[in-house]
Every structure is written in structure tokens, then in C-alpha cells.
Write a protein that holds these residues in place. Structure first.
Motif, short mmCIF file in Angstrom:
data_model
loop_
_atom_site.label_atom_id
_atom_site.label_comp_id
_atom_site.label_asym_id
_atom_site.label_seq_id
_atom_site.Cartn_x
_atom_site.Cartn_y
_atom_site.Cartn_z
N ASN A 1 0.81 -1.21 0.00
CA ASN A 1 0.00 0.00 0.00
C ASN A 1 0.85 1.26 0.00
OD1 ASN A 1 -2.71 1.30 0.35
ND2 ASN A 1 -1.74 2.02 2.22
N THR A 2 1.94 1.25 0.76
CA THR A 2 2.82 2.43 0.80
C THR A 2 3.41 2.73 -0.58
OG1 THR A 2 3.40 2.05 3.12
CG2 THR A 2 4.93 3.38 1.81
N LEU A 3 3.91 1.70 -1.24
CA LEU A 3 4.49 1.89 -2.56
C LEU A 3 3.42 2.32 -3.57
CD1 LEU A 3 6.95 -1.15 -2.73
CD2 LEU A 3 7.40 1.19 -2.01
N TYR A 4 2.25 1.75 -3.46
CA TYR A 4 1.17 2.11 -4.39
C TYR A 4 0.75 3.57 -4.23
CZ TYR A 4 -3.56 2.54 -6.24
OH TYR A 4 -4.67 2.99 -6.91
N LEU A 5 0.51 4.00 -3.00
CA LEU A 5 0.01 5.36 -2.79
C LEU A 5 1.02 6.41 -3.23
CD1 LEU A 5 -1.78 5.11 0.69
CD2 LEU A 5 -2.83 5.23 -1.58
N GLN A 6 2.30 6.18 -2.97
CA GLN A 6 3.30 7.21 -3.24
C GLN A 6 3.92 7.10 -4.63
OE1 GLN A 6 5.87 8.52 0.05
NE2 GLN A 6 4.87 6.99 1.32
N ASP A 7 4.11 5.89 -5.14
CA ASP A 7 4.76 5.75 -6.45
C ASP A 7 3.79 5.62 -7.60
OD1 ASP A 7 7.77 5.64 -6.13
OD2 ASP A 7 7.18 4.20 -4.61
N VAL A 8 2.57 5.15 -7.33
CA VAL A 8 1.57 5.04 -8.39
C VAL A 8 0.61 6.21 -8.36
CG1 VAL A 8 -0.26 3.59 -9.36
CG2 VAL A 8 1.77 2.53 -8.36
N ARG A 9 0.08 6.52 -7.16
CA ARG A 9 -0.87 7.64 -7.05
C ARG A 9 -0.17 8.97 -6.87
NH1 ARG A 9 -6.26 5.29 -6.44
NH2 ARG A 9 -6.98 7.42 -6.13
N HIS A 10 1.12 8.93 -6.59
CA HIS A 10 1.94 10.15 -6.40
C HIS A 10 1.44 11.00 -5.23
CE1 HIS A 10 3.96 9.11 -10.09
NE2 HIS A 10 2.82 9.14 -10.76
N TYR A 11 0.96 10.35 -4.18
CA TYR A 11 0.61 11.06 -2.96
C TYR A 11 1.90 11.39 -2.20
CZ TYR A 11 -4.33 9.64 -3.36
OH TYR A 11 -5.62 9.46 -3.77
N SER A 12 1.84 12.47 -1.45
CA SER A 12 2.97 12.78 -0.57
C SER A 12 2.98 11.79 0.59
CB SER A 12 2.84 14.20 -0.03
OG SER A 12 1.73 14.29 0.87
N ALA A 13 4.09 11.78 1.32
CA ALA A 13 4.18 10.88 2.47
C ALA A 13 3.09 11.19 3.49
CB ALA A 13 5.56 10.99 3.11
N LEU A 14 2.79 12.48 3.70
CA LEU A 14 1.75 12.86 4.65
C LEU A 14 0.37 12.41 4.16
CD1 LEU A 14 0.71 14.26 7.15
CD2 LEU A 14 0.76 16.44 5.90
N GLN A 15 0.09 12.61 2.88
CA GLN A 15 -1.20 12.17 2.34
C GLN A 15 -1.36 10.66 2.47
OE1 GLN A 15 -0.64 13.94 -1.55
NE2 GLN A 15 -2.21 15.49 -1.16
N ALA A 16 -0.28 9.92 2.19
CA ALA A 16 -0.33 8.47 2.32
C ALA A 16 -0.58 8.07 3.77
CB ALA A 16 0.98 7.85 1.82
N GLY A 17 0.07 8.78 4.71
CA GLY A 17 -0.14 8.48 6.11
C GLY A 17 -1.56 8.75 6.55
N LEU A 18 -2.14 9.85 6.08
CA LEU A 18 -3.52 10.18 6.45
C LEU A 18 -4.50 9.16 5.89
CD1 LEU A 18 -3.46 14.08 5.94
CD2 LEU A 18 -3.60 12.83 8.10
N CYS A 19 -4.19 8.59 4.74
CA CYS A 19 -5.08 7.57 4.15
C CYS A 19 -5.20 6.34 5.04
CB CYS A 19 -4.57 7.16 2.77
SG CYS A 19 -4.90 8.37 1.47
N THR A 20 -4.18 6.05 5.79
CA THR A 20 -4.20 4.84 6.63
C THR A 20 -4.86 5.07 7.99
OG1 THR A 20 -2.00 5.30 7.58
CG2 THR A 20 -2.08 4.00 5.54
N LEU A 21 -5.34 6.29 8.24
CA LEU A 21 -5.97 6.57 9.53
C LEU A 21 -7.17 5.66 9.83
CD1 LEU A 21 -5.84 10.43 10.13
CD2 LEU A 21 -4.75 8.61 11.45
N PRO A 22 -8.01 5.30 8.84
CA PRO A 22 -9.11 4.37 9.16
C PRO A 22 -8.62 3.06 9.77
CG PRO A 22 -9.49 5.37 7.03
CD PRO A 22 -8.11 5.79 7.46
#
Length: 484
Positions: free
Chosen positions: A293-314
Motif C-alpha cells: 500500500n505504501t508503494l502504491y500510494l506514493q509511487d503510483v498515485r503520487h501522494y505525498s508521504a503525509l497524504q499516504a499516512g492520512l489515508c491509513t488513519l481508518p
């Protein structure tokens, strides 16, 4: 039983302070896993790491941690729990400092191992300290509840804090945060934590310890490097064969030991064997999920590290809320219901991502993360309960320690297997093609969820309890069993 039993002589405030100090160590070790996951893409870019290199950043930590948990616990019983706890804090803090200045991938992996040596001396030893300080059963249960809640806090805090630090300062800063916390915990331990040790500690078992390390390193190294070197290459075949032979030798050797590092008789209990398997499946799936999930969010979706972290809050919120609830259900009605919920949720979450694309709706992703949090939150309490179910009281701590080791082994192998499967499909490259290449990896995670569900339902019934009782009879004389 301990030679010193300071619990009753300590004021309630002093006991709460000791609990807070022990929870600081748990926060350090637990947050380190999730905070590093968020930083992986930045580390990959800065240190030019391949997918297998990223796997080693995670697995160097979890492998060493898994290998040394039992040894650290028995050493603390022998030499003094506060003393070993302080050594662990020192090594973990030093390892964090070294990680922050690592000049290359190889050095970072080596320094992660230093961190893990210290980490192995923290959580199991801290739990022993808590058990020794909180002697009244109800107070001890509440203290352990607080301890468990810290895991949920670290799960939520790690990705968000890591995202803020990586985006604002850089990936090296994720290791800096450990340093002041480690130093503060070290000073507070010296001032407020009483020393204690076991009246009779188990003998060291260096042969078994070396065999455990050899099996885990050989297996993980073979799985991680297999896609790159070829599964039929002499090195990979030799590593995997050596791991299998080492495991067989370990079982045979431990069966003849009077005080083994790993008592193989425990595995005659279906609930205990099932708990070890569920810990491996559950944490293997969780570790593999986070890695992909980390690699997908940041390398595929191009989310920032903070955006990727916020996505995992659920995931974090559900784990935090449901962990104590799972414990209460397990205490009142047994582990079967929480294990069923955990297995179903941890199967459904990755199943939703087996057709992942670069444009999968965010709402779909968040729903998957929510299910993962439900499953993970319901998992831990019944695993520990099942591991010690039917065990003699004198053996319950060792049984729980083996279950904890299984968690770390599972997480290490989960990252190794899932990363290798996905990395092979991407030919070692990250980018938009990684979404499709990750599909086999998500199916591996689905298999882990199915493993939790099937094993949980199998060992939590009447037959499982009967198996645990038969094992207890073999471990203790008849009078002791009757007195349990």
C-alpha cells in the motif's frame, strides 16, 4: 516468582509512572515499523534501492527482533529486568542515531539490525516489569489494557508523523524522533523503575538460538533475493534447503533439552499451534498489506508521504477502538467470535485490492483500509488468549513469548513473500506498472486472511480445548494439573 517483588511497596502514582515508562518503550518499537513504511519511497529514491532493498530495510529489523525476543526475556530474568531494559533503550537509541546518518542502503540495513537488538530487550522485558509491579489481578489487567492501547496509538501516529517529517525535513528525520524519547526513558528508568529478576531463570540455549537465527535469515534471504537471482540458482536453493534442514535440526535438538529455548511439546496443543499460525498469518498479511500500500500510494498515485499516512488513519482508528473491545469479548465468550471477525475482515480487505489500478477510487481504498483495521483490531487479544489456553501458569509467559515471536516472524516473511511476488512482476521497477504487478501480492495477503479464519475456527472449539488439556497433563504432574 521473583527474588524481588516491589509491587506492593510502591505507591499507586509510582506504579503508574513505571507503566508510562514501559509504554514509552512500546511506542518506540511499534511506531518504528509504521513510520519507516511511509518513508520507503523517499529512501528508495535517495539511496537508489530496489524493491528487494526496501524489503531488507523492513526485514532486517523484524528478523533480528524475532530471533532475539526469547533470549532477551530469559537474559533479563537472569541478570535483572531493569538492567537489560536500560541496555535495550541504549542500543535502540544508538541504532536510531546511526540510521539517521547511514550513507548507503547497506549501512542502513545494518543499523536497522542494531535497532532491533535493542528493541528485542524492550517489549518482552517491559511486560515482565509491568507484571512484577502490578501484582493485583484487576490492576494488572487494566495496566495491560493501557499497554495494548498504545499499539493502536502507534499505528495511527506513525504514518502521520512520518508523513509530516518526510515531507518537511526528509526521511532521516524519522529516526531522530526516537533519540529524545529513548534518552528520556533511559533516565526515568534509572530513577523510578525497581530492579527485579527471576528466582530461578532458565539456562541459556546458544545452539538453539543460532539455529533460530540461521533458519529465519536463510528463509527470508532466499525469498527476498529469489526473484532477482532466480529460484533455481545455486545460492537460493542452498539457502532454502539450509533453512529447512536447520528447522528439522532445531526441532530434534530442542526435543531432547531439559530447558529448551522453544519447548516443542507446546505444539502438541492445537490452540497453541493455532495461535502461532494465526500470529504468523495475521501479521504476515498486515505487514504485506502495508508494504504494498505504501508503494502504491506514493509511487503510483503520487501522494505525498503525509497524504499516504492520512489515508491509513481508518486502519489505525479501528485498531485502536476495537482492540480493548476484542479483549473483553474474548474474556467473556472466548476467542471464537473475535477470530471469526478478524479472519473475515482481513480476507475481505486485500480481496478488494486484487484488481487495483492507478485510478481505483479513493473511497474504495479507504473502505479496504477500514476493514483491515477491524480485522487487525480484533486479532491480538484472541491470539494471546489462545496461546496460553490450557497452559500451566508457570509456562504461560513462555507461551505468550513464542506467540509474540510468531508475530514478528510472520511480519518478516509477509514482507519478504509479498514484496518478492510484486517485485518480480514489476521487474524491480516502481511506477504506474506497479499497480498491476501488485495483484499477485494482494492474493498472497488474501491467503493470509483465509489462514487466520480457517485456523481460528478450527482450534477455538471443543476439540481444541481438549487438545490443550492433554498437553497440560504432559507438561505438569497430575497434582499440579488438578490445582490449575
Amino acid at each position: 516468582m521473583t527474588t524481588t517483588n516491589p509491587g506492593p511497596d510502591l505507591t499507586p502514582g509510582r506504579r503508574r509512572l513505571i507503566l508510562a515508562i514501559c509504554c514509552m518503550s512500546l511506542l518506540l518499537v511499534s511506531i518504528d515499523v509504521t513510520i519507516v513504511n511511509v518513508a520507503l519511497p523517499s529512501i528508495q529514491h535517495d539511496l537508489h534501492a530496489s524493491v528487494s532493498g526496501l524489503q531488507w530495510i523492513i526485514d532486517a529489523y523484524t528478523l533480528v527482533l524475532a530471533s532475539l525476543l526469547l533470549l532477551s526475556g530469559s537474559t533479563a530474568d537472569r541478570l535483572g529486568r531493569r538492567r537489560i531494559f536500560q541496555v535495550g533503550l541504549t542500543l535502540f537509541t544508538l541504532g536510531s542515531l546511526l540510521c539517521s546518518v547511514a550513507p548507503s542502503l547497506g549501512w542502513l540495513v545494518a543499523f536497522r539490525a542494531v535497532q532491533a537488538v535493542g528493541g528485542s530487550m524492550l517489549n518482552p522485558v517491559a511486560m515482565s516489569i509491568i507484571t512484577n509491579v502490578f501484582t493485583e489481578p484487576g490492576e494488572r489487567a487494566r495496566a495491560i489494557g493501557v499497554w495494548g492501547a498504545v499499539v493502536g496509538v502507534s499505528l495511527g501516529l506513525g504514518p502521520v508523523l512520518g508523513g509530516v517529517l518526510v515531507d518537511s525535513i526528509g526521511w532521516r528525520s524519522i529516526f531522530w524522533v526516537n533519540i529524545p524519547v529513548g534518552i528520556a526513558a533511559l533516565v526515568l528508568t534509572a530513577l523510578f523503575v525497581p530492579e527485579s529478576r527471576a528466582a530461578r531463570s532458565r539456562r541459556l540455549d546458544p545452539v538453539a538460538q543460532l539455529l533460530v537465527i540461521g533458519v529465519l535469515v536463510g528463509l527470508s534471504h532466499g525469498i527476498i533475493e529469489g526473484p532477482r537471482q532466480g529460484w533455481s540458482s545455486p545460492e537460493i536453493v542452498s539457502l532454502l534447503a539450509a533453512a529447512v534442514v536447520g528447522l528439522l535440526v532445531l526441532v530434534g535438538y530442542e526435543a531432547r533439552r531439559h530447558e529448551p529455548l522453544v519447548d516443542v511439546r507446546f505444539f502438541r496443543s492445537a490452540p497453541f499451534s493455532g495461535a502461532a499460525a494465526m500470529a504468523a498469518f495475521g501479521f504476515g498479511g498486515f505487514g504485506g498489506f502495508l508494504f504494498l500500500n505504501t508503494l502504491y500510494l506514493q509511487d503510483v498515485r503520487h501522494y505525498s508521504a503525509l497524504q499516504a499516512g492520512l489515508c491509513t488513519l481508518p486502519t489505525a482508528v479501528m485498531a485502536f477502538v476495537l482492540s480493548p473491545w476484542s479483549g473483553r469479548i474474548t474474556a467473556r465468550r472466548g476467542p471464537r467470535i473475535p477470530l471469526a471477525v478478524a479472519g473475515i475482515a482481513m480476507t475481505a480487505a486485500p480481496l478488494m485490492l486484487t484488481r487495483l489500478t492507478p485510478t481505483t477510487p479513493l473511497a474504495w481504498l479507504l473502505a479496504s483500509y477500514l476493514l483491515l483495521g477491524i480485522g487487525f483490531g480484533m486479532l491480538n487479544a484472541p491470539i494471546t488468549n489462545t496461546a496460553v489456553s490450557g497452559m500451566p501458569r508457570a509456562q504461560a509467559g513462555v507461551a505468550a513469548a513464542i506467540a509474540s515471536t510468531s508475530r514478528q516472524v510472520g511480519q518478516s516473511l509477509g514482507v519478504a513473500v509479498v514484496g518478492s511476488v510484486a517485485g518480480a512482476g514489476a521487474v524491480g521497477a516502481l511506477g504506474t506498472g506497479f499497480a498491476h504487478a501488485s495483484h499477485p501480492g494482494w492474493w498472497v495477503v488474501v491467503g493470509c486472511g483465509v489462514g487466520v479464519l480457517s485456523v481460528g475456527l478450527t482450534v477455538s472449539g471443543v476439540r481444541g480445548r481438549a487438545s490443550a488439556d492433554r498437553t497440560a497433563e504432559r507438561l505438569l504432574p497430575a497434582r499440579a494439573v488438578a490445582a490449575r
